[in-house]
Enzyme design. Structure first.
Site, PDB file in Angstrom:
ATOM      1  N   ASP A 134      43.192  34.836  38.384  1.00  0.00           N
ATOM      2  CA  ASP A 134      44.493  35.275  37.896  1.00  0.00           C
ATOM      3  C   ASP A 134      44.521  35.347  36.376  1.00  0.00           C
ATOM      4  OD1 ASP A 134      47.152  35.951  37.701  1.00  0.00           O
ATOM      5  OD2 ASP A 134      47.881  33.914  37.976  1.00  0.00           O
TER       6      ASP A 134
ATOM      7  N   ASP B  80      47.213  42.899  34.365  1.00  0.00           N
ATOM      8  CA  ASP B  80      47.365  41.810  35.318  1.00  0.00           C
ATOM      9  C   ASP B  80      46.512  42.050  36.560  1.00  0.00           C
ATOM     10  OD1 ASP B  80      48.436  39.452  36.450  1.00  0.00           O
ATOM     11  OD2 ASP B  80      49.933  40.605  37.534  1.00  0.00           O
TER      12      ASP B  80
END
Length: 455
Positions: free
Chosen positions: A140, A339
């Protein structure tokens, strides 16, 4: 009623007119290319070799190359809904958190992005401790602190997972971080601490946007990324209580910008990854220095005020089917967070509506269908081949990427873009648009790199 032959002629005429046959701005792809593969087709493809770079296979959580993490793959509708919620959380800059207790005092812990709304998509296998214990972790870029579920963990306090809980008492290289150490003070300064009592181990706590949380001991241990590649003193959270995260992975590797991240702890902050176009083969996560990498286009890396974890790029133009959209620079002024956990790209209002209009015009031969969370979806049933317009994104400094066709543009028949907010707000570059590119985060030089057809 028109004859089938006449309808066929009209359809061919429409396609050639709309798509500008022969101009190279459209690609004809078999409809089967939209379907995920069911068999893992190969090993990781390593782009270049040098002594300071390690490559870790990276796979989609629900693809055929992934470990068996879950018996229930979520529907596309559920995945889109989670991704949209994650996108909304990112661009809102919202802050909320949880309360824990340290030294008898209440401590407020701000919410971080991390596993927010469960939309993280890609996992890697690494090993912790001595002897090394394999663990499946999600990656992440929207989180910094890495963590594992650890023993002891009372029944019902930790979520089910495929692998055994990590037991620090069985690792000869494990140690808890002391409460008054510099590392613990830095953890607290970066809003991951849970309070500190002299003589006790340093505590950590993470609360996520969807009210999930994990709490435990800030620790260090040996992290094995690949055979022969070890981080001897890797700092991470050993979680003894975790709430509402029930997806059977073992932990998380944070790739944000703060010092707790894996990138900062290995190689000084630089890393890259490649997300494959389909789920039939692994991509990779590459950590460490890249000496004079070739084949990349580069654009400046920005930051989000008040959100130090994130890194941004700034769009300067979008091209659809060979035609550049008529957009002013102000349409992109808020920048876009890159992201790994958001599926669809969030564009500011003016830019998104212009893109949607151009894409729909280019795809007018196909029937629009309602979806709910996304507004440009097509019923492609019955088509052997589909003609898809190319989409190119140009960033500040002139770096241009041509999105993979069709897997970097369409997902489950839907345009992989959504409206994220008003002009001037922050957008998000989602993982569908990033597919097949090696995306290089060079934090020391404050620049992003994109290398096409990397996996």
């Amino acid at each position: 009623m028109a004859s089938p032959l006449l309808l066929s002629i009209l359809l061919c005429f429409n396609l050639s007119t709309v798509h500008g046959a022969g101009n190279g701005s459209f690609v004809t792809v078999p409809s089967s290319s939209f379907e995920p593969e069911t068999v893992c087709s190969g090993a990781i493809v390593k782009p270049e070799q040098n002594g300071s770079t390690v490559y870790v296979p990276l796979v989609h959580r629900h693809g055929p190359c992934a470990p068996s993490l879950s018996t229930n793959t979520p529907s596309f509708a559920v995945m889109f809904r989670r991704s949209h919620a994650r996108l909304n959380y990112i661009v809102s800059g919202a802050t909320r958190g949880m309360e824990t207790y340290g030294d008898g005092k209440k401590v407020s812990v701000p919410a971080h992005l991390g596993t927010s709304v469960n939309s993280l998509e890609y996992v890697a296998k690494v090993s912790f401790g001595t002897p090394a214990l394999p663990q499946i972790v999600v990656i992440d870029t929207g989180s910094d602190l890495s963590w594992l579920q650890c023993k002891p963990c009372s029944s019902g306090q930790c979520s089910p997972q495929k692998d055994p809980l990590f037991d620090p008492s069985h690792s000869s290289t494990y140690s808890a971080v002391p409460c008054l150490s510099d590392e613990c003070k830095k953890l607290t300064a970066d809003a991951y601490g849970s309070g500190c009592t002299n003589g006790k181990p340093c505590g950590f706590a993470i609360s996520y946007a969807d009210v999930t949380s994990t709490v435990g001991t800030y620790s260090k241990n040996k992290l094995t990324l690949a055979p022969g590649t070890i981080v001897k003193n890797f700092y991470f959270g050993c979680g003894h209580s975790k709430s509402s995260v029930r997806h059977l992975f073992d932990g998380l590797l944070g790739l944000g910008r703060l010092s707790e991240s894996l990138g900062a702890q290995y190689g000084g902050g630089g890393f890259s990854y490649c997300l494959p176009a389909v789920n039939s083969k692994p991509g990779f996560l590459a950590l460490g220095a890249r000496r004079n990498p070739s084949g990349f286009v580069f654009t400046p890396m920005g930051r989000v005020p008040g959100q130090p974890t994130f890194s941004t790029v700034t769009l300067s133009g979008i091209t659809v089917g060979g035609k550049k959209l008529d957009l002013r620079p102000s349409a992109f002024s808020g920048g876009m967070i890159v992201d790994s956990g958001t599926v669809v790209t969030g564009l500011q209002s003016t830019a998104y509506r212009a893109l949607r209009s151009a894409f729909r015009k280019a795809m007018e031969a196909y029937r629009l269908v309602p979806h709910g969370d996304l507004d440009t979806c097509y019923n492609l049933t019955g088509y052997k081949n589909v003609v898809v317009p190319k989409i190119a994104m140009t960033f500040s400094g002139g770096a241009t990427i041509n999105l993979d066709v069709p897997n970097g543009i369409l997902v489950n028949g839907c345009l992989a873009f959504a409206e994220s907010g008003q002009d001037g707000s922050t957008g998000v570059l989602g993982n569908v648009n990033q597919r097949t590119f090696e995306v290089l985060f060079n934090t020391s030089a404050s620049k992003f790199g994109f290398r096409a057809k990397a996996c």
